[in-house]
Design a protein around this motif. Structure first.
Motif, PDB file in Angstrom:
ATOM      1  N   ALA A 150      50.275  27.217  28.806  1.00 47.04           N
ATOM      2  CA  ALA A 150      50.977  27.233  30.394  1.00 47.04           C
ATOM      3  C   ALA A 150      52.137  28.302  30.587  1.00 47.04           C
ATOM      4  N   ILE A 151      52.986  28.656  29.484  1.00 43.04           N
ATOM      5  CA  ILE A 151      53.624  29.680  29.523  1.00 43.04           C
ATOM      6  C   ILE A 151      53.046  31.063  29.649  1.00 43.04           C
ATOM      7  N   ALA A 152      51.850  31.158  28.834  1.00 42.39           N
ATOM      8  CA  ALA A 152      51.397  32.342  28.893  1.00 42.39           C
ATOM      9  C   ALA A 152      50.697  32.554  30.302  1.00 42.39           C
ATOM     10  N   ARG A 153      50.188  31.496  30.769  1.00 44.01           N
ATOM     11  CA  ARG A 153      49.567  31.717  32.051  1.00 44.01           C
ATOM     12  C   ARG A 153      50.387  32.236  32.895  1.00 44.01           C
ATOM     13  N   ALA A 154      51.622  31.598  32.834  1.00 45.53           N
ATOM     14  CA  ALA A 154      52.490  31.764  33.975  1.00 45.53           C
ATOM     15  C   ALA A 154      53.196  33.297  33.873  1.00 45.53           C
ATOM     16  N   LEU A 155      53.173  33.618  32.537  1.00 43.00           N
ATOM     17  CA  LEU A 155      53.685  35.344  32.293  1.00 43.00           C
ATOM     18  C   LEU A 155      52.759  36.220  32.461  1.00 43.00           C
ATOM     19  N   ILE A 156      51.615  36.057  32.599  1.00 41.34           N
ATOM     20  CA  ILE A 156      50.285  36.890  32.426  1.00 41.34           C
ATOM     21  C   ILE A 156      50.398  38.032  33.644  1.00 41.34           C
ATOM     22  N   ASN A 157      50.789  37.516  34.907  1.00 35.77           N
ATOM     23  CA  ASN A 157      50.990  38.622  36.272  1.00 35.77           C
ATOM     24  C   ASN A 157      52.398  38.977  36.289  1.00 35.77           C
ATOM     25  N   LYS A 158      53.121  39.045  35.075  1.00 34.12           N
ATOM     26  CA  LYS A 158      54.264  39.762  35.107  1.00 34.12           C
ATOM     27  C   LYS A 158      55.104  39.170  36.253  1.00 34.12           C
TER      28      LYS A 158
END
Ligand code: ATP
Length: 377
Positions: A150-158
């Motif tokens: 979930a964290i990776a998904r939230a950060l991928i679009n910077k």
């Protein structure tokens, strides 16, 4: 953290069903800051986060992003993403596709190639320690692993700001501690501003640059973890952040306070003469001494071994003091207590006064004052 403001709330209020949930909130959040909203259940933390995300519109006040009012900007157009306690992963997509999701949405428009997407997803997987998990079914991951996705998904679009609403609340204690460190590292490495919601004071103190303590829809104090712990501004903060003895007192003069039937030296000044105050003393700042050396004396009610210290309860002048000490004393033993002037914190009376602890009454202190005045006369 730097000094460039990124988000500001100005006089933000919100009422639900005739109940004031947020009452005139002013808050500034800076770039690269790890800010935590901390407070008991129902105090308005999540509502504050949802107002920043754009899911809730305030009744009054302004939400600014880079000094521009964004009250009417819809959530998907704000430079913020949210991670919730419930991971809300897409159950039909594997780990790779869950993380790639935000990029897929704009793949056509921004002409993103598969290689670019692959590189970004792999970068995120490395960051959250999930390399090799690409093809895994998210339903089969542990709670901690799902939250990493979930964290990776939230950060991928910077995003410029990541909002985290009790993201570790569902994890067990050991895993929560590990994830706290990881989150803090991710925040430092990416330099993204984090606004984190929790009701766990230890979590707030250990992770944040700035802690915002909330209660009853109002901000009670904003400060660094050490400020909040060492210099609580009112009885609520003192009680909520760690354990405290909160005793009714009367400020006799600058640097002189009376409580528990005695006069004490302190480091505080600027109060009115004979002004009623809350006196806060941390349990670890109380020294147990022989009776003849004590500033106050009392009989030990109970002693509980807590691992690193004993928790000792002593009744003095109707108030039950909590003391944390590595020295053992026996129940029913008479002991003296000693408190250094810098361990005595004086606070103005507030709406929270009288809510905590087992109080000696003001009337005792005021009665004494009138005795003194009569004697002087
Ligand atoms: P918790 O830690 O329990 O989530 P919180 O500090 O995050 O608490 P909020 O979720 O902001 O608190 O809720 C504050 C109050 O507002 C609660 O009493 C809640 O029931 C109420 N509330 C929140 N959203 C709504 C809504 N959409 N409609 C009605 N009441 C709401």
């Amino acid at each position: 953290m730097n000094e460039k403001k990124i988000i500001e709330l100005k006089g933000v209020s919100k009422t639900f069903d005739d109940e004031i949930i947020l009452d005139n909130i002013d808050l500034k959040v800076y770039e690269k800051e790890f800010m935590t909203l901390l407070g008991p259940s129902g105090c308005g933390k999540t509502t504050t986060l949802r107002i920043i995300a754009g899911f809730v519109t305030p009744d009054n006040g302004e939400v600014l992003f880079d000094d521009v009012k964004i009250n009417d900007v819809p959530p998907h157009k704000r430079h913020v993403n949210t991670v919730f306690q419930k991971y809300a992963l897409f159950p039909h997509l594997n780990v790779y596709e869950n993380i790639a999701f935000a990029l897929r949405l704009k793949q056509k428009k921004e002409k993103l190639s598969e290689e670019e997407i692959y590189e970004r997803v792999e970068e995120m997987l490395t960051m959250v320690n999930l390399r090799g998990f690409e093809k895994k079914d998210v339903n089969l991951l542990s709670g901690g692993q799902q939250q990493r996705v979930a964290i990776a998904r939230a950060l991928i679009n910077k995003p410029r700001v990541l909002l985290l609403d009790e993201p570790l609340g569902a994890l067990d204690l050991k895993l929560r501690k590990d994830m706290q460190n990881e989150l803090k590292n991710i925040q430092r490495r990416t330099g993204i501003t984090f606004i984190y919601v929790t009701h766990d004071q230890e979590e707030a103190l250990s992770m944040s640059d700035t802690v915002v303590v909330m209660a009853n829809g109002k901000i009670q104090q904003i400060g660094s973890p050490t400020d909040i712990y060492n210099e609580p501004e009112n009885a609520f903060v003192a009680d909520f952040i760690g354990e405290s003895n909160i005793i009714d007192g009367v400020m006799l003069d600058d640097f002189k306070v009376r409580f528990s039937g005695h006069e004490f030296e302190c480091l505080d000044k600027g109060f009115g003469k004979n002004e009623p105050v809350d006196v806060v003393v941390r349990p670890e700042d109380v020294d147990v001494v022989p009776v003849d050396k004590g500033m106050l004396c009392g009989v030990v009610d109970s002693v509980t071994f807590k691992g690193v210290h004993y928790e000792i309860i002593v009744t003095i002048n109707k108030f039950k003091w909590m003391i944390q000490s590595t020295d053992y004393v026996a129940p029913s033993q008479k002991i003296g207590i000693y408190v250094e002037p810098d361990a005595i914190h004086i606070m103005k009376k507030s709406e929270f006064s009288g809510m905590f602890g087992d109080y000696s009454s003001f009337s005792d202190e005021l009665e004494h004052l009138s005795d003194v005045t009569e004697e002087e006369e």
